[in-house]
Design an enzyme around this catalytic site. Structure first.
Site, mmCIF file in Angstrom:
data_model
loop_
_atom_site.group_PDB
_atom_site.id
_atom_site.type_symbol
_atom_site.label_atom_id
_atom_site.label_comp_id
_atom_site.label_asym_id
_atom_site.label_seq_id
_atom_site.Cartn_x
_atom_site.Cartn_y
_atom_site.Cartn_z
ATOM 1 N N SER A 173 0.850 -1.191 0.000
ATOM 2 C CA SER A 173 0.000 0.000 0.000
ATOM 3 C C SER A 173 0.892 1.250 0.000
ATOM 4 O O SER A 173 1.851 1.309 -0.766
ATOM 5 C CB SER A 173 -0.940 -0.066 1.209
ATOM 6 O OG SER A 173 -2.009 0.808 1.068
ATOM 7 N N ASP A 222 -8.206 -5.548 -6.169
ATOM 8 C CA ASP A 222 -7.870 -4.410 -5.309
ATOM 9 C C ASP A 222 -8.085 -3.089 -6.045
ATOM 10 O O ASP A 222 -7.462 -2.863 -7.088
ATOM 11 C CB ASP A 222 -6.400 -4.535 -4.887
ATOM 12 C CG ASP A 222 -5.933 -3.381 -4.021
ATOM 13 O OD1 ASP A 222 -6.796 -2.665 -3.465
ATOM 14 O OD2 ASP A 222 -4.706 -3.193 -3.902
ATOM 15 N N HIS A 275 -6.070 -6.450 -1.655
ATOM 16 C CA HIS A 275 -4.985 -5.531 -1.314
ATOM 17 C C HIS A 275 -3.788 -6.304 -0.739
ATOM 18 O O HIS A 275 -3.888 -6.914 0.300
ATOM 19 C CB HIS A 275 -5.523 -4.508 -0.316
ATOM 20 C CG HIS A 275 -4.748 -3.219 -0.273
ATOM 21 N ND1 HIS A 275 -4.301 -2.558 -1.384
ATOM 22 C CD2 HIS A 275 -4.367 -2.441 0.788
ATOM 23 C CE1 HIS A 275 -3.668 -1.446 -1.029
ATOM 24 N NE2 HIS A 275 -3.692 -1.354 0.283
#
Lengths: 478, 478
Positions: free
Chosen positions: A164, A416, A441
């Site tokens: 991320s 994602d 994710h």
């Protein structure tokens, strides 16, 4: 502080991601780690204030080959580092195979690494050192400190790993400090979700697709829910009904509260898309396997009248917030500004991390909302007294023009929404993209699991292959 | 403010280098340029203060091919940019051959580009934004502005060019912003004169060698001069004699003043080594061809008694300071802190640019002086209220570990003391070193001259060869 609008989208927008880890939630680490602190300059880029703060980092060397064995270095993102340590099982899984030391470095202004303690978020003066550049400098200084002070680590090749925003940092770290890390694994890192590098609506159309394919009528039910809420919000009785139907702790009083309800619901759908994992997990919330399929079981009939439709929406949301069955009412502020982690990210989104987002209600299931930079700027000025500089991150990190760099793996989950801003095609031989069609994710950074789809197993094998290559080459060069 | 010691060594330590160009001195530019200004963030790395300043830049497009022809971008260093513009004839010479636009960007805190006007140097708060990182960010933002706003420049490949500290900036610019510049020519750039990357004494032994081979007895005369001064400084009569013999505007009063005389003489020898060009030139001072040979004509007998020896030293120094014959007396502060340019560099040497230097009196002709970081730190604190961070520049720019970068030419003069900290051997195919044995400080950046030695002609040809290669490749990639 009122709830920021969707303009300020969190990367990991749930309380679990950003505050201290919950008891009994995340899996325990595969092995214990030591907690350490290093004094860092609060301002690496200026000399007027010579203050330092204590940066926290976690270190685990059970599997480390002490004669310059490799170091996997997690470039911490917007939250408590112990939470990332406990949710990045991949690093623990491969430590033995690579004879690697693990280091998890906390990002300044998160967790315990607060430059000014409780005053860190008090005003824009104290927040002035919360930038990606300062965080990368912390990482570089920390690694050099470790190489000098840990016996046997002087020539250890270091690989940056992150997911991320942490994945963005891992990639940027390799770009800006290639003398410090020999390569980077950037998992689900939306480094192109800036400026006009990618369309602003793709993010939400990916969320929508996840719901569309998880159950008949699912995305349409959600699309229809907004007007149902709008119609009920017009009367006090309707607001009362909504408050009760959604089990809200504080009843809705006006149209603005109804807008908050819609934002809260939107964030819930987004979060579900991020954590649509193939097994029971507790990343942002404790959830069943393939949670969107579970949610969609309640959303099969989009043609229902307003109240039954919204009752179904409540049942769906209840899967996300109350899988454990313990919640007595829902506090819409819980996903927002309650803790420092979120405060920090909102500030970053108001300065460097300006990620344009938009919806049209056609290619996605959300209420149409154009990207409105001016509104963001006003909101940022109101919240923090700062103005965002949307082009700076492009000037700093190069936008799409990054082909002269090397040794970065960009992994992406097909489910994602953040893959919208990710690098999904190879750029060169050593700037490689991996897409995991069944992955949400950064699924690849999680521990191995019997329910892992083949695609994530292959992704991890490829990641290990590249890491070994980098380590081998570093050893050869040394 | 008293004269800083040699601990704070300037890269270009003469008034001419750092103040506005003198009338009638430098050669006029080959073609006229336009003067422009761009509003830049005073702090690129923080958002609390949203102030801007006007950065000056010079632009010349007479030879530019307007359909994305290349741009040669001078990364301005510690001085007025018009002076660098007028002393970088190489860029003017090759503009036509490369169909290139020339841009000369002024470094913040120098020339007219003062972030806080007259207050820029008033205290450490105002000086806080004088760093190489901020300067590089200025350059990146300026280039992106030009590409967006100059018609036909959107896809122009940009090559960074710089000499001395400007050469360091050119190299670092390519390392940190490879998406902005396709390559860099870093002339006489001592990027390794930091930490313990190179021996601290090499710089002074190169100066010494220049004198040694320019005349019999020359370096020995200088080596013997220090004790001659020391002996004379012990009495008031001796101090008086020295003041008169060296035509000083302010007479020496004590041992500290005598130390200032010795520093001033040392800097003179260093400067002569830097500008030992093969033809009459006016870089730091108007000088004859091969000035050290001229100087050494006065320094043939090191065995003379103190007074005649020092009278000869005066004659030698007189070549440097009074080639025009106009000086009535010598002001030792003239090479020091009189102008903002020098103020700025002293601040930089007190923060990021910590270049260890030492002498032993054996391998060099100077009085022995160990490298004394603590003394530097105290002096910096006294002068500016800041403490240097000697390891930061290594963390930031990688020290000797730069092999993952590409497209940088490091050119060095064999006569130039700064070659001690330069890259003098190829690192990879595209990180190449050029040594010009007969060259002083970035001779290759000067205009073509009939007296140019073959070695500098070859160096320039090779530089042009690489630049054409980068341009061709950029065109191909585009």
């Amino acid at each position: 502080m009122s709830r920021p609008s969707l303009l300020l989208l969190l990367l990991l927008s749930a309380p679990g991601a950003l505050s201290a880890p919950r008891r009994g939630g995340a899996a325990p680490p595969a092995a214990p780690y030591l907690t350490r602190y290093l004094a860092q300059q609060i301002d690496h880029f200026g000399f007027d204030e010579n203050l330092t703060f204590q940066q926290r980092y976690l270190i685990a060397d059970q599997h480390w080959k002490k004669d310059n064995g490799p170091i996997l270095f997690y470039t911490g993102n917007e939250g408590d580092i112990t939470w990332f340590c406990n949710n990045t099982g991949f690093m623990w899984d491969v430590a033995e195979e690579l004879s690697a030391m693990l280091v998890f470095a906390e990002h300044r202004y998160y967790g315990e690494s607060l430059p000014f303690g409780n005053e860190s978020f008090s005003d824009s003066k104290h927040l002035n050192y919360l930038t990606s550049e300062q965080a990368l400098a912390d990482f570089a200084v920390l690694i050099e400190y470790l190489k000098e002070n840990v016996v046997g680590a002087r020539f250890s090749p270091v690989i940056a790993v992150g997911g991320s925003y942490g994945g963005m940092l891992a990639a940027w770290f390799r770009m800006k400090y290639p003398h410090v890390v020999v390569g980077a694994l950037a998992a689900s890192a939306p480094i192109w979700q800036f400026g006009d590098l990618v369309p602003c609506g793709t993010y939400f159309s990916i969320v929508t697709n996840d719901f569309k394919k998880s159950g008949k009528g699912c995305s349409e039910s959600i699309r229809n829910s907004w007007n149902a809420i709008n119609r009920l919000s017009l009367t006090d009785a309707g607001l009362q009904w909504l408050s009760s139907a959604f089990h809200l702790c504080s009843p809705l009083k006006n149209l603005q509260d109804a807008a908050t309800l819609k934002s809260w619901l939107s964030e819930t759908w987004i979060n579900l898309a991020m954590v649509d994992y193939p097994y029971k997990a507790d990343f942002l919330q404790p959830l069943p396997a393939w949670p969107i399929q579970v949610v969609c079981k309640f959303l099969t009939d989009p043609s229902l009248p307003d109240k039954p439709l919204l009752q179904n929406v409540f049942q769906a949301v209840n899967v996300y917030y109350n899988y454990s069955g313990e919640a007595s009412c829902f506090d819409m502020s819980q996903t927002a500004t309650k803790n420092l982690g979120q405060m920090g990210w909102y500030y970053q989104a108001c300065t460097e991390m300006v990620m344009p987002m938009c919806t049209d209600g056609v290619n996605d299931m959300f209420e149409p909302q154009k990207w409105d930079f001016d509104a963001l700027s006003e909101e940022c000025f109101r919240l923090w007294g700062v103005r965002p500089r949307p082009s700076w991150i492009l000037s700093m990190y190069g936008g799409k023009n990054i082909s002269s760099h090397s040794n970065i793996i960009f992994s992406n989950g097909g489910l994602d929404p953040w893959s919208a801003g990710g690098v999904t095609q190879n750029i060169t031989d050593s700037l490689v993209a991996i897409v995991i069609p069944d992955g949400a994710h950064h699924l690849d950074l999680r521990s191995r699991n019997p329910c892992d789809p083949k695609s994530v197993q292959q992704a991890r094998a490829l990641e290990i292959h590249y890491m070994k290559q980098w380590i081998e080459k570093a050893r050869h060069n040394h």
